[in-house]
Design a protein around this motif. Sequence first.
Motif, mmCIF file in Angstrom:
data_model
loop_
_atom_site.group_PDB
_atom_site.id
_atom_site.type_symbol
_atom_site.label_atom_id
_atom_site.label_comp_id
_atom_site.label_asym_id
_atom_site.label_seq_id
_atom_site.Cartn_x
_atom_site.Cartn_y
_atom_site.Cartn_z
ATOM 1 N N ALA A 49 -48.750 19.783 -12.514
ATOM 2 C CA ALA A 49 -47.848 20.782 -13.092
ATOM 3 C C ALA A 49 -47.878 20.735 -14.618
ATOM 4 O O ALA A 49 -47.949 21.779 -15.272
ATOM 5 N N ARG A 50 -47.870 19.542 -15.187
ATOM 6 C CA ARG A 50 -47.932 19.421 -16.650
ATOM 7 C C ARG A 50 -49.256 19.929 -17.187
ATOM 8 O O ARG A 50 -49.310 20.586 -18.229
ATOM 9 N N THR A 51 -50.328 19.628 -16.474
ATOM 10 C CA THR A 51 -51.652 20.094 -16.888
ATOM 11 C C THR A 51 -51.706 21.616 -16.926
ATOM 12 O O THR A 51 -52.355 22.200 -17.805
ATOM 13 N N LEU A 52 -51.027 22.245 -15.985
ATOM 14 C CA LEU A 52 -51.041 23.712 -15.894
ATOM 15 C C LEU A 52 -49.841 24.350 -16.578
ATOM 16 O O LEU A 52 -49.608 25.556 -16.433
ATOM 17 N N ASP A 53 -49.067 23.554 -17.335
ATOM 18 C CA ASP A 53 -47.888 24.043 -18.051
ATOM 19 C C ASP A 53 -46.963 24.803 -17.099
ATOM 20 O O ASP A 53 -46.575 25.935 -17.344
ATOM 21 N N SER A 54 -46.649 24.151 -15.979
ATOM 22 C CA SER A 54 -45.835 24.757 -14.937
ATOM 23 C C SER A 54 -44.866 23.709 -14.392
ATOM 24 O O SER A 54 -44.665 22.667 -15.014
ATOM 25 N N THR A 55 -44.264 24.010 -13.259
ATOM 26 C CA THR A 55 -43.366 23.070 -12.598
ATOM 27 C C THR A 55 -43.875 22.767 -11.199
ATOM 28 O O THR A 55 -44.626 23.564 -10.617
ATOM 29 N N VAL A 56 -43.458 21.651 -10.661
ATOM 30 C CA VAL A 56 -43.833 21.294 -9.290
ATOM 31 C C VAL A 56 -43.309 22.362 -8.332
ATOM 32 O O VAL A 56 -44.016 22.791 -7.414
ATOM 33 N N GLU A 57 -42.091 22.823 -8.555
ATOM 34 C CA GLU A 57 -41.498 23.834 -7.692
ATOM 35 C C GLU A 57 -42.322 25.118 -7.685
ATOM 36 O O GLU A 57 -42.519 25.723 -6.637
ATOM 37 N N ALA A 58 -42.772 25.535 -8.853
ATOM 38 C CA ALA A 58 -43.550 26.767 -8.934
ATOM 39 C C ALA A 58 -44.906 26.628 -8.244
ATOM 40 O O ALA A 58 -45.401 27.588 -7.654
ATOM 41 N N LEU A 59 -45.495 25.448 -8.321
ATOM 42 C CA LEU A 59 -46.832 25.257 -7.756
ATOM 43 C C LEU A 59 -46.831 24.869 -6.283
ATOM 44 O O LEU A 59 -47.725 25.270 -5.542
ATOM 45 N N PHE A 60 -45.844 24.080 -5.873
ATOM 46 C CA PHE A 60 -45.858 23.522 -4.520
ATOM 47 C C PHE A 60 -44.612 23.860 -3.707
ATOM 48 O O PHE A 60 -44.551 23.546 -2.530
ATOM 49 N N GLY A 61 -43.605 24.458 -4.347
ATOM 50 C CA GLY A 61 -42.340 24.703 -3.672
ATOM 51 C C GLY A 61 -42.302 26.022 -2.929
ATOM 52 O O GLY A 61 -43.287 26.737 -2.809
ATOM 53 N N ALA A 62 -41.125 26.341 -2.437
ATOM 54 C CA ALA A 62 -40.904 27.583 -1.705
ATOM 55 C C ALA A 62 -41.002 28.768 -2.651
ATOM 56 O O ALA A 62 -40.788 28.651 -3.849
ATOM 57 N N ALA A 63 -41.303 29.918 -2.074
ATOM 58 C CA ALA A 63 -41.450 31.140 -2.864
ATOM 59 C C ALA A 63 -40.120 31.576 -3.470
ATOM 60 O O ALA A 63 -40.077 32.118 -4.553
ATOM 61 N N THR A 64 -38.997 31.322 -2.773
ATOM 62 C CA THR A 64 -37.678 31.691 -3.255
ATOM 63 C C THR A 64 -36.944 30.433 -3.701
ATOM 64 O O THR A 64 -36.777 29.525 -2.908
ATOM 65 N N PRO A 65 -36.522 30.376 -4.971
ATOM 66 C CA PRO A 65 -35.790 29.199 -5.433
ATOM 67 C C PRO A 65 -34.547 28.960 -4.584
ATOM 68 O O PRO A 65 -33.898 29.897 -4.136
ATOM 69 N N GLN A 66 -34.187 27.700 -4.359
ATOM 70 C CA GLN A 66 -33.045 27.343 -3.525
ATOM 71 C C GLN A 66 -31.764 27.998 -4.025
ATOM 72 O O GLN A 66 -30.922 28.392 -3.245
ATOM 73 N N SER A 67 -31.613 28.147 -5.336
ATOM 74 C CA SER A 67 -30.392 28.716 -5.897
ATOM 75 C C SER A 67 -30.224 30.187 -5.531
ATOM 76 O O SER A 67 -29.138 30.730 -5.635
ATOM 77 N N GLU A 68 -31.287 30.846 -5.085
ATOM 78 C CA GLU A 68 -31.216 32.250 -4.720
ATOM 79 C C GLU A 68 -31.122 32.437 -3.209
ATOM 80 O O GLU A 68 -31.315 33.532 -2.713
ATOM 81 N N LYS A 69 -30.807 31.366 -2.468
ATOM 82 C CA LYS A 69 -30.705 31.454 -1.024
ATOM 83 C C LYS A 69 -29.245 31.355 -0.590
ATOM 84 O O LYS A 69 -28.427 30.700 -1.225
ATOM 85 N N GLU A 70 -28.948 32.024 0.513
ATOM 86 C CA GLU A 70 -27.635 31.948 1.141
ATOM 87 C C GLU A 70 -27.514 30.598 1.851
ATOM 88 O O GLU A 70 -28.521 29.939 2.088
ATOM 89 N N PRO A 71 -26.306 30.190 2.226
ATOM 90 C CA PRO A 71 -26.131 28.918 2.942
ATOM 91 C C PRO A 71 -26.950 28.820 4.226
ATOM 92 O O PRO A 71 -27.327 27.741 4.650
ATOM 93 N N ASP A 72 -27.267 29.966 4.865
ATOM 94 C CA ASP A 72 -28.048 29.931 6.093
ATOM 95 C C ASP A 72 -29.548 29.805 5.814
ATOM 96 O O ASP A 72 -30.356 29.767 6.729
ATOM 97 N N GLY A 73 -29.937 29.734 4.528
ATOM 98 C CA GLY A 73 -31.332 29.556 4.170
ATOM 99 C C GLY A 73 -32.092 30.832 3.923
ATOM 100 O O GLY A 73 -33.228 30.830 3.513
ATOM 101 N N ASN A 74 -31.449 31.984 4.159
ATOM 102 C CA ASN A 74 -32.107 33.263 3.932
ATOM 103 C C ASN A 74 -31.964 33.683 2.474
ATOM 104 O O ASN A 74 -31.000 33.308 1.818
ATOM 105 N N PRO A 75 -32.929 34.485 1.986
ATOM 106 C CA PRO A 75 -32.825 34.948 0.586
ATOM 107 C C PRO A 75 -31.525 35.708 0.353
ATOM 108 O O PRO A 75 -31.058 36.450 1.221
ATOM 109 N N ALA A 76 -30.952 35.523 -0.826
ATOM 110 C CA ALA A 76 -29.712 36.204 -1.184
ATOM 111 C C ALA A 76 -29.989 37.684 -1.412
ATOM 112 O O ALA A 76 -31.048 38.057 -1.915
ATOM 113 N N GLU A 77 -29.029 38.514 -1.056
ATOM 114 C CA GLU A 77 -29.132 39.939 -1.310
ATOM 115 C C GLU A 77 -28.928 40.187 -2.805
ATOM 116 O O GLU A 77 -28.093 39.547 -3.439
ATOM 117 N N SER A 78 -29.668 41.099 -3.364
ATOM 118 C CA SER A 78 -29.507 41.435 -4.770
ATOM 119 C C SER A 78 -28.251 42.274 -4.928
ATOM 120 O O SER A 78 -28.023 43.224 -4.189
#
Length: 81
Positions: A49-78
């Motif tokens: 991640a440092r080599t690519l000037d990125s974060t582990v989450e961006a490179l290896f994590g889920a497509a939707t950040p955890q903070s944007e998910k509902e308690p049931d794990g589904n993406p939050a509505e905009s």
Amino acid sequence: MNMQLRAAREASGKTQAQVAKEAQVSEVSYQLYEYNKRTPSVQTALRIARTLDSTVEALFGAATPQSEKEPDGNPAESSQQ
């Protein structure tokens, strides 16, 4: 294939060999990470991640950040109107 990892590498203009060398992993290991055949250790993921000037989450994590998910794990509505 880990599309986020590949896209970040290509955006950086680096080859797999260059990323591997800078992240202190073998080229074969890096290729296995990019092709989703192996998962890097936390330390290795951080170096990549440092080599690519990125974060582990961006490179290896889920497509939707955890903070944007509902308690049931589904993406939050905009709520934009």
